[in-house]
Design a protein around this motif. Structure first.
Motif, PDB file in Angstrom:
ATOM      1  N   LEU A  74      47.724 -36.046 -85.053  1.00 43.45           N
ATOM      2  CA  LEU A  74      47.476 -35.984 -83.620  1.00 43.45           C
ATOM      3  C   LEU A  74      48.517 -36.740 -82.789  1.00 43.45           C
ATOM      4  N   ALA A  75      48.923 -37.910 -83.238  1.00 40.50           N
ATOM      5  CA  ALA A  75      49.773 -38.798 -82.433  1.00 40.50           C
ATOM      6  C   ALA A  75      51.046 -38.146 -81.894  1.00 40.50           C
ATOM      7  N   PRO A  76      51.773 -37.333 -82.679  1.00 40.77           N
ATOM      8  CA  PRO A  76      53.016 -36.738 -82.142  1.00 40.77           C
ATOM      9  C   PRO A  76      52.769 -35.666 -81.087  1.00 40.77           C
ATOM     10  N   LYS A  77      51.518 -35.192 -80.969  1.00 42.78           N
ATOM     11  CA  LYS A  77      51.219 -34.066 -80.084  1.00 42.78           C
ATOM     12  C   LYS A  77      50.738 -34.496 -78.705  1.00 42.78           C
ATOM     13  N   VAL A  78      50.538 -35.804 -78.493  1.00 44.32           N
ATOM     14  CA  VAL A  78      49.996 -36.278 -77.218  1.00 44.32           C
ATOM     15  C   VAL A  78      50.977 -37.226 -76.537  1.00 44.32           C
ATOM     16  N   ASP A  79      50.782 -37.415 -75.234  1.00 39.43           N
ATOM     17  CA  ASP A  79      51.657 -38.321 -74.481  1.00 39.43           C
ATOM     18  C   ASP A  79      51.357 -39.780 -74.784  1.00 39.43           C
ATOM     19  N   LEU A  80      50.084 -40.054 -75.066  1.00 32.89           N
ATOM     20  CA  LEU A  80      49.648 -41.428 -75.301  1.00 32.89           C
ATOM     21  C   LEU A  80      48.525 -41.433 -76.322  1.00 32.89           C
ATOM     22  N   MET A  81      48.515 -42.459 -77.181  1.00 35.04           N
ATOM     23  CA  MET A  81      47.506 -42.538 -78.240  1.00 35.04           C
ATOM     24  C   MET A  81      46.737 -43.851 -78.129  1.00 35.04           C
ATOM     25  N   LEU A  82      45.411 -43.748 -78.123  1.00 35.73           N
ATOM     26  CA  LEU A  82      44.551 -44.931 -78.133  1.00 35.73           C
ATOM     27  C   LEU A  82      43.897 -45.080 -79.502  1.00 35.73           C
ATOM     28  N   VAL A  83      44.013 -46.267 -80.072  1.00 34.02           N
ATOM     29  CA  VAL A  83      43.320 -46.594 -81.322  1.00 34.02           C
ATOM     30  C   VAL A  83      42.236 -47.601 -80.949  1.00 34.02           C
ATOM     31  N   ILE A  84      40.981 -47.230 -81.157  1.00 34.14           N
ATOM     32  CA  ILE A  84      39.855 -48.050 -80.706  1.00 34.14           C
ATOM     33  C   ILE A  84      39.231 -48.769 -81.901  1.00 34.14           C
ATOM     34  N   GLY A  85      39.147 -50.095 -81.793  1.00 34.72           N
ATOM     35  CA  GLY A  85      38.528 -50.851 -82.871  1.00 34.72           C
ATOM     36  C   GLY A  85      38.789 -52.335 -82.744  1.00 34.72           C
ATOM     37  N   ASP A  86      38.114 -53.093 -83.576  1.00 33.86           N
ATOM     38  CA  ASP A  86      38.261 -54.544 -83.562  1.00 33.86           C
ATOM     39  C   ASP A  86      39.625 -54.928 -84.142  1.00 33.86           C
ATOM     40  N   ARG A  87      40.260 -55.917 -83.522  1.00 43.21           N
ATOM     41  CA  ARG A  87      41.581 -56.345 -83.987  1.00 43.21           C
ATOM     42  C   ARG A  87      41.521 -57.019 -85.366  1.00 43.21           C
ATOM     43  N   LYS A  88      40.331 -57.390 -85.824  1.00 43.24           N
ATOM     44  CA  LYS A  88      40.180 -57.982 -87.154  1.00 43.24           C
ATOM     45  C   LYS A  88      39.974 -56.918 -88.229  1.00 43.24           C
ATOM     46  N   SER A  89      39.815 -55.686 -87.805  1.00 44.47           N
ATOM     47  CA  SER A  89      39.533 -54.601 -88.746  1.00 44.47           C
ATOM     48  C   SER A  89      40.807 -54.114 -89.422  1.00 44.47           C
ATOM     49  N   SER A  90      40.819 -54.162 -90.747  1.00 34.96           N
ATOM     50  CA  SER A  90      41.989 -53.737 -91.515  1.00 34.96           C
ATOM     51  C   SER A  90      42.278 -52.259 -91.310  1.00 34.96           C
ATOM     52  N   ALA A 149      39.532 -43.875 -83.809  1.00 35.14           N
ATOM     53  CA  ALA A 149      38.758 -45.117 -83.853  1.00 35.14           C
ATOM     54  C   ALA A 149      38.584 -45.565 -85.296  1.00 35.14           C
ATOM     55  N   GLY A 150      38.563 -46.884 -85.469  1.00 37.64           N
ATOM     56  CA  GLY A 150      38.375 -47.456 -86.791  1.00 37.64           C
ATOM     57  C   GLY A 150      37.004 -47.130 -87.364  1.00 37.64           C
ATOM     58  N   ALA A 151      36.862 -47.333 -88.659  1.00 37.50           N
ATOM     59  CA  ALA A 151      35.639 -46.940 -89.374  1.00 37.50           C
ATOM     60  C   ALA A 151      34.429 -47.786 -89.008  1.00 37.50           C
ATOM     61  N   SER A 152      34.637 -48.887 -88.272  1.00 36.69           N
ATOM     62  CA  SER A 152      33.506 -49.719 -87.860  1.00 36.69           C
ATOM     63  C   SER A 152      33.319 -49.725 -86.343  1.00 36.69           C
ATOM     64  N   THR A 153      33.873 -48.716 -85.675  1.00 42.48           N
ATOM     65  CA  THR A 153      33.792 -48.626 -84.212  1.00 42.48           C
ATOM     66  C   THR A 153      32.614 -47.756 -83.789  1.00 42.48           C
ATOM     67  N   PRO A 154      31.667 -48.308 -83.018  1.00 46.68           N
ATOM     68  CA  PRO A 154      30.496 -47.525 -82.581  1.00 46.68           C
ATOM     69  C   PRO A 154      30.872 -46.395 -81.633  1.00 46.68           C
ATOM     70  N   GLU A 155      30.121 -45.303 -81.689  1.00 43.74           N
ATOM     71  CA  GLU A 155      30.343 -44.150 -80.813  1.00 43.74           C
ATOM     72  C   GLU A 155      30.199 -44.538 -79.350  1.00 43.74           C
ATOM     73  N   GLU A 156      29.303 -45.456 -79.038  1.00 45.29           N
ATOM     74  CA  GLU A 156      29.100 -45.882 -77.656  1.00 45.29           C
ATOM     75  C   GLU A 156      30.371 -46.475 -77.054  1.00 45.29           C
ATOM     76  N   ILE A 157      31.104 -47.253 -77.856  1.00 45.14           N
ATOM     77  CA  ILE A 157      32.364 -47.843 -77.386  1.00 45.14           C
ATOM     78  C   ILE A 157      33.378 -46.746 -77.083  1.00 45.14           C
ATOM     79  N   ILE A 158      33.455 -45.761 -77.953  1.00 43.14           N
ATOM     80  CA  ILE A 158      34.396 -44.649 -77.766  1.00 43.14           C
ATOM     81  C   ILE A 158      34.074 -43.871 -76.489  1.00 43.14           C
ATOM     82  N   LYS A 159      32.795 -43.575 -76.280  1.00 41.54           N
ATOM     83  CA  LYS A 159      32.381 -42.815 -75.099  1.00 41.54           C
ATOM     84  C   LYS A 159      32.650 -43.588 -73.818  1.00 41.54           C
TER      85      LYS A 159
END
Length: 284
Positions: free
Chosen positions: A209-225, A265-275
Motif C-alpha cells: 500500500l505505501a508506494p501507492k499513496v501520498d501519505l502513510m499513517l502507521v497507528i500503534g503504541d511506540r513500545k510495540s515491536s 495499524a499494529g497488532a495491538s491497536t484497537p479499532e476505536e483508535i483507528i476510527k
C-alpha cells in the motif's frame, strides 16, 4: 481526500484472545492482576484498569514483593513470561490465566526441547523485548543477534548442534536473509521458522500500500515491536510515513496537498483508535 486501509491491520488473533480472556473476567469480584502490559498498547491497558485489573511486575514476583494473595486472579500477558516466573507462580495458590500468544508458545516449546537435546540456540530478536526474554529463558546456551552482519560474526562449531529461531514480530525479509545464510553455509543449523502469520501479512500489506499513496499513517503504541516494524517497512518505500498513537497525536498540517492517505495499524491497536483517526482526517 481518499483514505485507504491496508488489507490486513489491527488486532491479531493472539491480542484478541488475551483481551477476550480479560473481558471474560471483568465482573469477577476477586482481586485481578495482569502480569506487565497485557499487550503493547496504553489505551488497551487503560481500559483494563477501568475494568478492575491492576498490574504486577516480574520484578515484584522475583523479589517476593508482589501483592498476590490466595484466591487472586493473574493473567499472563500475550508476550508470555520467563521460566523463573512460571516456577514462582506454581507455588502461589492463585487462579492463573495464561494469555501467551500461541505462536510465542510454539517457539518457547521448540527452544525448550532443543535445549534439552543439547542444541545451542541462535535467536534473532530484541533481547530487551518481553517476548524474547521469556523464550530465551528456556535456553542454557544461546546467541542473540538482530542482523545478518551480526550473524556472520558468530563462531559456529562444526561438531555442535544449533537451532535457529526468531522473535514472532521480526521483519520477514530480514529473517529470510539470515535463514538463507545459515542454510547455505552450515549443515548443522536446524531452522525453526515461526514468524507470526499475522505479522507477515501485515508487513506485506503495508509494503504493497505505501508506494501507492501520498501519505502513510502507521497507528500503534511506540513500545510495540510489530508497530515499529510496520513503520520501518513503510518508511523505506514512502518517506511521507508517520507513526501516531491516537487522534490526539495527529498533526493535521501533514495532510496539506495530499490526495490519498494510507492507513495501517499494529497488532495491538484497537479499532476505536483507528476510527477516531479516520474521522479526524475526514473532518479536515
Amino acid at each position: 481526500m481518499e483514505i485507504i486501509r491496508a488489507k490486513h491491520m489491527g488486532f491479531c488473533f493472539g491480542v484478541l484472545e488475551a483481551i477476550n480472556i480479560c473481558n471474560s473476567l471483568k465482573d469477577e469480584k476477586r482481586k485481578k492482576y495482569i502480569l506487565g502490559m497485557l499487550v503493547h498498547n496504553k489505551y488497551v491497558m487503560e481500559d483494563m484498569k477501568n475494568k478492575g485489573f491492576e498490574v504486577v511486575t516480574e520484578e515484584e514476583i522475583l523479589k517476593g514483593e508482589d501483592p498476590l494473595k490466595e484466591g487472586d486472579i493473574l493473567v499472563v500477558r500475550a508476550h508470555g513470561t520467563t521460566k523463573a516466573i512460571h516456577e514462582r507462580l506454581k507455588n502461589k495458590n492463585i487462579t492463573l490465566y495464561d494469555a501467551t500468544c500461541i505462536f510465542v508458545n510454539k517457539i518457547k516449546n521448540e527452544v525448550d526441547v532443543a535445549n534439552k537435546n543439547g542444541y545451542t540456540i541462535l535467536f534473532v530478536g530484541d533481547r530487551n523485548h518481553p517476548e524474547v526474554k521469556g523464550i530465551i529463558s528456556y535456553a542454557d546456551k544461546i546467541e542473540i543477534f538482530e542482523t545478518l552482519e551480526e550473524a556472520k560474526q558468530l563462531k559456529i562449531e562444526k561438531n555442535n548442534k544449533y537451532l535457529l529461531s526468531t522473535q514472532t514480530t521480526l521483519n520477514k525479509k530480514k529473517f529470510e536473509e539470515i535463514k538463507n545464510f545459515f542454510q547455505n553455509v552450515y549443515e548443522n543449523v536446524k531452522i525453526f521458522d515461526k514468524i507470526c502469520g499475522a505479522t507477515s501479512v501485515r508487513q506485506k500489506s503495508v509494503e504493497e500500500l505505501a508506494p501507492k499513496v501520498d501519505l502513510m499513517l502507521v497507528i500503534g503504541d511506540r513500545k510495540s515491536s510489530n508497530t515499529k516494524k510496520l513503520y520501518e517497512i513503510s518508511k523505506r518505500v514512502n518517506d511521507e510515513t508517520y507513526l501516531v498513537e491516537s487522534d490526539e497525536d495527529l498533526d493535521l498540517r501533514i495532510f496539506k496537498d495530499k490526495n490519498t492517505v494510507g492507513i495501517t495499524a499494529g497488532a495491538s491497536t484497537p479499532e476505536e483508535i483507528i476510527k477516531n483517526i479516520e474521522n479526524k482526517i475526514r473532518g479536515i
